[in-house]
Design a protein around this motif. Structure first.
Motif, PDB file in Angstrom:
ATOM      1  N   LYS A 173       5.252 -44.880 -40.297  1.00 49.06           N
ATOM      2  CA  LYS A 173       6.799 -44.467 -40.599  1.00 49.06           C
ATOM      3  C   LYS A 173       7.203 -43.239 -39.364  1.00 49.06           C
ATOM      4  CE  LYS A 173       5.290 -40.570 -43.728  1.00 49.06           C
ATOM      5  NZ  LYS A 173       5.542 -40.185 -44.941  1.00 49.06           N
ATOM      6  N   LEU A 174       6.301 -42.679 -38.845  1.00 49.71           N
ATOM      7  CA  LEU A 174       6.826 -41.950 -37.821  1.00 49.71           C
ATOM      8  C   LEU A 174       7.407 -42.478 -36.535  1.00 49.71           C
ATOM      9  CD1 LEU A 174       3.697 -39.326 -37.511  1.00 49.71           C
ATOM     10  CD2 LEU A 174       5.884 -39.141 -38.819  1.00 49.71           C
ATOM     11  N   HIS A 209       9.261 -40.637 -28.196  1.00 51.07           N
ATOM     12  CA  HIS A 209       7.910 -40.129 -28.680  1.00 51.07           C
ATOM     13  C   HIS A 209       7.308 -40.914 -29.877  1.00 51.07           C
ATOM     14  CE1 HIS A 209       4.965 -37.011 -30.235  1.00 51.07           C
ATOM     15  NE2 HIS A 209       4.607 -37.513 -28.957  1.00 51.07           N
ATOM     16  N   LEU A 210       6.325 -41.505 -29.668  1.00 57.02           N
ATOM     17  CA  LEU A 210       5.799 -42.348 -30.867  1.00 57.02           C
ATOM     18  C   LEU A 210       4.410 -41.867 -31.316  1.00 57.02           C
ATOM     19  CD1 LEU A 210       6.426 -45.652 -29.332  1.00 57.02           C
ATOM     20  CD2 LEU A 210       7.996 -44.307 -30.811  1.00 57.02           C
ATOM     21  N   LEU A 211       4.550 -41.143 -32.464  1.00 55.23           N
ATOM     22  CA  LEU A 211       3.330 -40.131 -32.936  1.00 55.23           C
ATOM     23  C   LEU A 211       2.461 -40.799 -33.826  1.00 55.23           C
ATOM     24  CD1 LEU A 211       2.101 -37.345 -32.540  1.00 55.23           C
ATOM     25  CD2 LEU A 211       3.397 -36.698 -34.610  1.00 55.23           C
ATOM     26  N   GLY A 212       2.891 -41.973 -34.304  1.00 52.09           N
ATOM     27  CA  GLY A 212       2.094 -42.752 -35.345  1.00 52.09           C
ATOM     28  C   GLY A 212       0.599 -42.970 -35.003  1.00 52.09           C
ATOM     29  N   ILE A 213       0.510 -43.556 -33.935  1.00 49.30           N
ATOM     30  CA  ILE A 213      -1.052 -43.950 -33.535  1.00 49.30           C
ATOM     31  C   ILE A 213      -1.889 -42.789 -33.540  1.00 49.30           C
ATOM     32  CG2 ILE A 213      -2.206 -44.976 -31.609  1.00 49.30           C
ATOM     33  CD1 ILE A 213       0.049 -46.680 -31.021  1.00 49.30           C
ATOM     34  N   ASP A 214      -1.502 -41.744 -32.806  1.00 50.04           N
ATOM     35  CA  ASP A 214      -2.412 -40.391 -32.853  1.00 50.04           C
ATOM     36  C   ASP A 214      -2.579 -40.255 -34.312  1.00 50.04           C
ATOM     37  OD1 ASP A 214      -3.286 -38.103 -31.236  1.00 50.04           O
ATOM     38  OD2 ASP A 214      -1.992 -36.901 -32.603  1.00 50.04           O
ATOM     39  N   THR A 215      -1.727 -39.913 -35.217  1.00 50.21           N
ATOM     40  CA  THR A 215      -1.688 -39.521 -36.475  1.00 50.21           C
ATOM     41  C   THR A 215      -2.769 -40.500 -37.100  1.00 50.21           C
ATOM     42  OG1 THR A 215       0.429 -38.836 -36.551  1.00 50.21           O
ATOM     43  CG2 THR A 215      -0.764 -38.989 -38.716  1.00 50.21           C
ATOM     44  N   ASN A 216      -2.797 -42.035 -37.126  1.00 47.01           N
ATOM     45  CA  ASN A 216      -3.519 -42.560 -37.855  1.00 47.01           C
ATOM     46  C   ASN A 216      -4.750 -42.570 -37.165  1.00 47.01           C
ATOM     47  OD1 ASN A 216      -2.468 -44.085 -40.038  1.00 47.01           O
ATOM     48  ND2 ASN A 216      -1.230 -45.105 -38.539  1.00 47.01           N
ATOM     49  N   TYR A 227      -5.171 -47.796 -37.284  1.00 43.15           N
ATOM     50  CA  TYR A 227      -4.730 -47.438 -35.914  1.00 43.15           C
ATOM     51  C   TYR A 227      -4.336 -48.906 -35.252  1.00 43.15           C
ATOM     52  CZ  TYR A 227      -5.574 -45.410 -31.153  1.00 43.15           C
ATOM     53  OH  TYR A 227      -5.597 -45.204 -29.891  1.00 43.15           O
ATOM     54  N   LYS A 228      -5.137 -49.802 -35.482  1.00 41.97           N
ATOM     55  CA  LYS A 228      -4.935 -51.248 -34.799  1.00 41.97           C
ATOM     56  C   LYS A 228      -3.575 -51.854 -35.095  1.00 41.97           C
ATOM     57  CE  LYS A 228      -9.669 -52.120 -33.939  1.00 41.97           C
ATOM     58  NZ  LYS A 228     -10.986 -52.831 -34.323  1.00 41.97           N
ATOM     59  N   ASP A 229      -3.286 -51.610 -36.276  1.00 43.67           N
ATOM     60  CA  ASP A 229      -2.030 -51.990 -36.957  1.00 43.67           C
ATOM     61  C   ASP A 229      -0.888 -51.551 -36.399  1.00 43.67           C
ATOM     62  OD1 ASP A 229      -3.348 -54.166 -38.391  1.00 43.67           O
ATOM     63  OD2 ASP A 229      -3.264 -52.971 -40.097  1.00 43.67           O
ATOM     64  N   ASN A 230      -1.147 -50.105 -36.153  1.00 46.65           N
ATOM     65  CA  ASN A 230       0.002 -49.248 -35.884  1.00 46.65           C
ATOM     66  C   ASN A 230       0.392 -49.759 -34.265  1.00 46.65           C
ATOM     67  OD1 ASN A 230       0.514 -45.763 -36.261  1.00 46.65           O
ATOM     68  ND2 ASN A 230       1.700 -47.352 -35.217  1.00 46.65           N
ATOM     69  N   ILE A 231      -0.668 -50.033 -33.387  1.00 50.03           N
ATOM     70  CA  ILE A 231      -0.291 -50.630 -32.047  1.00 50.03           C
ATOM     71  C   ILE A 231       0.458 -51.945 -32.201  1.00 50.03           C
ATOM     72  CG2 ILE A 231      -1.310 -51.555 -29.967  1.00 50.03           C
ATOM     73  CD1 ILE A 231      -3.698 -49.923 -30.779  1.00 50.03           C
ATOM     74  N   LYS A 232       0.318 -52.824 -33.142  1.00 55.93           N
ATOM     75  CA  LYS A 232       1.014 -54.038 -33.448  1.00 55.93           C
ATOM     76  C   LYS A 232       2.732 -53.216 -33.970  1.00 55.93           C
ATOM     77  CE  LYS A 232       2.068 -58.642 -33.859  1.00 55.93           C
ATOM     78  NZ  LYS A 232       3.644 -58.396 -34.135  1.00 55.93           N
ATOM     79  N   LYS A 233       2.685 -52.540 -34.585  1.00 57.57           N
ATOM     80  CA  LYS A 233       4.001 -52.021 -35.007  1.00 57.57           C
ATOM     81  C   LYS A 233       4.792 -51.465 -33.807  1.00 57.57           C
ATOM     82  CE  LYS A 233       4.376 -52.065 -39.905  1.00 57.57           C
ATOM     83  NZ  LYS A 233       5.408 -52.126 -40.493  1.00 57.57           N
ATOM     84  N   VAL A 234       4.023 -50.678 -32.928  1.00 57.50           N
ATOM     85  CA  VAL A 234       4.568 -50.113 -31.878  1.00 57.50           C
ATOM     86  C   VAL A 234       5.144 -51.244 -30.914  1.00 57.50           C
ATOM     87  CG1 VAL A 234       4.168 -48.772 -29.734  1.00 57.50           C
ATOM     88  CG2 VAL A 234       3.422 -47.961 -31.965  1.00 57.50           C
ATOM     89  N   ASP A 235       4.335 -52.219 -30.821  1.00 52.38           N
ATOM     90  CA  ASP A 235       4.683 -53.373 -29.909  1.00 52.38           C
ATOM     91  C   ASP A 235       6.126 -53.894 -30.232  1.00 52.38           C
ATOM     92  OD1 ASP A 235       3.697 -55.120 -27.628  1.00 52.38           O
ATOM     93  OD2 ASP A 235       3.939 -56.589 -29.233  1.00 52.38           O
TER      94      ASP A 235
END
Length: 934
Positions: A173-174, A209-216, A227-235
């Motif tokens: 959500k970040l 600035h996308l902090l979700g991956i770091d937080t996960n 973590y891996k799903d967050n990469i797909k969300k960022v993409d």
């Protein structure tokens, strides 16, 4: 005694602070002329995506099915842009990474003192040089670039800090917040004429600035599904934002996109040191001014990632992280950030040869400007006959390189691009070396003064021990002679000369402290010349073989302690040697049970330094096991209390029952919190309240127990173990328990050694009571065995520090250890909790040391002075091991070792006070004061 400790603290504080003046000063200079390329830039605007905490391999590698986790960015690499790996420097934290990306220089380490949030010094950045910058993301990152900007052209949009919750159900959500707000921003711009005109200007920057991956990554580890799903969300989010830009600007081809990360992350969810998983970050660029993909048949790299990533046919262009700032500046045509030390990666540029040549030349001149300013500043404050210029980059050398490079550009010898590129890179390389030379110009001078003061202080403390706490100076003549005025007058003259020398060079006030402090210290040493004479005479009567043997043993012990900072298994070797101690003395025949206990727990404790660093493999079952052991130990003690026949059993029993309840609650909170976080339900409020309550009571409950030695020590162990369980994630929960058992054995062993010493009276341990009013007539003089006791203390303190991790590296910390107290990101509170976790074993050792002083009838001052000498010798050793060359990991680790030893010396006084408070003070229970049991 009080005056001595105050002076000692002052001296050590100066020595401690000196390292910041020598190694932690800011490398930045001000007053340079801005430099920019005098040609039209390829882009009007730049979009910078920073996926915080994203590892290069996590983005580039394919999943189990052979598909990319980021298909849009993968498509960019293959069809639209250029890619590579950005190599970060240590420390790999969020602020230093962003400063390197956006300002082009590697963060001053002193920024850590402000939590990587506030600017310790003002610096220039790409955002400041832009016409307008809009940024969205974390409140920890965005403000530092807005505060450092001149004027009002850097706009920030950040969410509340409470959103940065490591226990949140969905940290993505970040990132969705950022993407949604960018979409809303462009939607609002269509109806806002002022905003619309601004975002259609040239030389503007958009920062996401996308902090979700770091937080996960922190919460679930980088190999987790989250973590891996967050990469797909960022993409997906990047793809949508790119579409919005193309639609809003009519696909005018004037937008450059850069996707990268500030740092990576280890498999155990941390960052801050130099592991490749932290220092290798992705860099993908496309759009205006960026070279299209280049197919190649073969590439030479030291790693094997290309085949693993299935990208061996697409040219990989690696850069240093600071190189990205000049790249972005050249793309939108703004001046290079004034403090940037990055080298423009021209291979990324899709432009004319003239543009590349001019940009590279501008880059070289910009860095040379910093060198000139730094040289001028140093020359102005140094006497001309003392000033030694940087010979590799003289004025003639500068003019020669600049003239040749400009000549190649004017003659349009672009076919010989290797010549002007190499010339510019040579100038940049020499200018950076010159910057480092002038930045460290006074380092040797300051170092000599600190070492001189250090040796003098250690000598003075050693003489104080010999004079006041030993029998070696009994032969000193007591004849009173008229004092000579030659010695004080000589040192006064030396002091005046030092002041004059510093004054005419306009040195900072701290230089006066470092240079003048050795003067009174060495005066105090030389005043004891007759003590030195008597010491030498006494040593000459000592058997040479014994003296050499003791000296070698002491030196070997110091070296083991020093090496343990680099190699934790050296602690294991030391503990194994400790285990054999009773068998080389008569202790084995006198106290077999105590000797076996000492040997068993020494060997058991020796296992911990061989274990992996805490946090890599969380195991709550081990925390539960440690709690059960504490409960079983408590039941054993309670059973023995019930068998006693005195009036205070009920009160003492109540205290132990309260501590058992605290242990049970700690176990329940740890288990409940772990389960709740696994279900992504966050930290329960009740768990948080109970955790803070247990922490607050852990220093109060022991004061309710009797001050009899073992009863008070056991009460301290139970209370601190409750807190330690809450701060544990795995095997380290067993560490303080095993350490405390060894401390109890140590106390017994030292009691047994009294029968072999000159101490005639030995009290029973069951009758010894901690008291703040010690009878100093019972104290004795020092003997050689006391040096061993002091060495044991220092060794146990180092073991307490490094037994479960390497605190010299931020990488050893695991945020999961504080999740019972808070999950919302708060660097100061989290740091304080982790520091208390580290200090708990330290406090247990110090409390045991208080008991050793009692049982051996030795004053705390004399033993403490020996400890002071040992730790100062170690600190001096580390001072010589400090590096200013090589990798940033080596430099940072060497400095942190010195800081740790100096901190140990300083805080030993305060923790000794805390140990005395915990062991000697009593609180009233049930409205009446407890009296003595014996």
């Amino acid at each position: 005694m009080l005056l001595f400790f105050i002076l000692g603290l002052l001296v050590h504080f100066v020595f401690f602070a000196s390292i910041f003046d020598i190694y932690f000063t800011s490398p930045l200079v001000h007053g340079m002329t801005p430099q920019f390329t005098p040609l039209p830039p390829p882009a009007r605007r730049l979009v910078l995506f920073v996926a915080d905490g994203l590892r290069a391999d996590a983005l580039y590698e394919l999943d189990e099915d052979g598909n990319s986790r980021a298909p849009f960015i993968r498509n960019i690499i293959v069809h639209e842009g250029s890619w590579g790996v950005s190599h970060t420097r240590v420390p790999t934290e969020s602020r230093p990474g962003h400063v390197a990306l956006i300002a082009g220089f590697y963060e001053d380490v002193s920024a850590v003192a402000k939590g990587w949030k506030e600017n310790p010094v003002e610096f220039d950045s790409l955002f400041n040089e832009s016409k307008y910058t809009w940024s969205w993301g974390s409140p920890d990152i965005l403000p530092m670039f807005a505060k450092g900007a001149s004027g009002d052209h850097v706009y920030t949009h950040s969410y509340s800090a409470e959103r940065e919750d490591f226990g949140a159900r969905d940290a993505t959500k970040l990132d969705t917040w950022v993407f949604d707000n960018v979409k809303d921003f462009f939607h609002a711009a269509r109806n806002n004429q002022s905003l619309f005109s601004k975002i259609n200007e040239e030389k503007i920057v958009f920062f996401l600035h996308l902090l979700g991956i770091d937080t996960n990554g922190h919460a679930h580890r980088p190999y987790s599904r989250e973590y891996k799903d967050n990469i797909k969300k960022v993409d997906d989010g990047v793809k949508e934002i790119v579409s919005i830009f193309k639609h809003f600007y009519g696909n005018d081809g004037k937008t450059t996109f850069i996707f990268t990360s500030d740092h990576g992350m280890t498999n155990w969810g941390s960052h801050g040191a130099g592991h490749p998983s932290e220092t290798l970050t992705p860099l993908v660029t496309w759009g205006a001014g960026i070279k299209y993909p280049q197919r190649v048949s073969a590439q030479q790299f030291d790693d094997t990632f290309l085949k693993e990533w299935k990208l061996e046919n697409w040219k990989r262009l690696d850069v240093n992280q600071a190189d990205i700032a000049p790249l972005m500046a050249s793309l939108i045509g703004v001046p290079f950030p004034l403090n940037s030390v990055g080298t423009l990666p021209v291979d990324y540029l899709n432009n004319t040869d003239l543009f590349k040549a001019e940009s590279m030349f501008t880059n070289a001149v910009q860095i040379l400007e910093q060198f000139k300013v730094k040289m001028t500043q140093k020359k102005e404050v140094t006497l001309s006959f003392f000033f030694t210029p940087f010979k590799l980059l003289s004025d003639s050398k500068q003019l020669n390189i600049l003239g040749k490079a400009r000549s190649y550009i004017k003659q349009q010898k672009y076919d010989e691009s290797i010549l002007w590129v190499s010339l510019c890179k040579e100038l940049i390389h020499l200018a950076l070396k010159g910057l480092s030379y002038y930045h460290t110009y006074d380092r040797f001078f300051l170092g000599i003064n600190v070492v001189t003061g250090f040796v003098g202080w250690t000598s003075y403390v050693s003489l104080s021990i010999i004079k006041s706490h030993s029998n070696l100076t009994r032969g000193v003549s007591k004849e009173v002679k008229k004092p000579s005025h030659l010695l004080p007058c000589s040192f006064v003259a030396i002091g005046i000369l030092v002041v004059f020398f510093l004054l005419i060079q306009a040195c900072p006030w701290t230089y006066y402290v470092y240079c003048l402090l050795p003067v009174p210290i060495w005066y105090a040493v030389l005043r004891e010349f007759r003590v030195i004479q008597d010491l030498v005479a006494s040593l000459l009567t000592f058997p040479p073989s014994h003296f050499v043997g003791y000296l070698l043993a002491f030196t070997l012990g110091i070296e083991v302690l020093v090496l343990s900072f680099f190699y934790r298994y050296m602690l294991t070797a030391g503990l194994i040697a400790f285990a054999s101690w009773p068998f080389f003395t008569r202790l084995w025949t006198q106290a077999k049970i105590a000797s076996l206990s000492w040997t068993f727990f020494s060997l058991l404790l020796a296992v911990f330094p061989l274990m992996p660093v805490v946090g890599r493999k969380p195991d709550i079952s081990l925390v539960m096991g440690a709690g059960l052991l504490v409960l079983l130990l408590s039941l054993f003690v309670i059973t023995s209390l019930i068998k006693r026949k005195d009036n205070f059993v009920n009160e003492e029993l109540l205290v132990h029952l309260l501590q058992m309840l605290s242990t049970v609650l700690s176990m329940l909170v740890v288990y409940s919190t772990h389960s709740s976080l696994l279900r992504k339900q966050g930290l329960p409020l009740l768990n948080q309240i109970v955790s803070w309550t247990i922490l607050a009571s852990s220093l109060v409950v022991p004061l309710l127990s009797p001050t009899i030695l073992f009863q008070r020590l056991f009460s301290i162990l139970l209370s601190l173990m409750s807190t330690y369980l809450l701060l544990s994630t795995g095997y380290e929960a067993l560490f303080p328990l095993v350490l405390s058992c060894l401390m109890f054995a140590w106390i017994y062993m030292e009691q047994e050694t009294l029968q072999q010493s000159v101490v005639s009276h030995r009290q029973k341990l069951t009758s010894i009571e901690f008291s703040c009013n010690m009878d100093i007539t019972q104290f004795r003089q020092l003997y050689l065995d006391d040096i061993r006791r002091a060495f044991f203390l220092v060794f146990f303190l180092v073991t307490a520090f490094f037994g479960t991790g390497n605190i010299a590296s931020i990488n050893s910390f695991d945020l999961a250890s504080v999740y019972c107290f808070l999950t919302v990101f708060n660097p100061f509170m989290m740091g304080a909790l982790m520091m208390w976790k580290i200090l708990i074993p330290f406090v247990l050792v110090m409390c045991a040391f208080e008991a050793v002083q009692l049982t051996t009838q030795l004053s705390s001052k004399s033993l403490f002075l020996i400890v002071l000498v040992i730790s100062d010798i170690m600190a001096l050793h580390f001072f010589f091991l400090v590096k200013d060359e090589g990798s940033w990991l080596d430099i940072g680790t060497s400095i942190s070792h010195y800081v740790i030893v100096m901190s140990m010396t300083i805080f030993l006084v305060f923790l000794n006070g805390l140990a005395q408070l915990l062991t000697t003070k009593e609180l009233k229970l049930c409205g009446k004061s407890k009296s003595h049991l014996i």
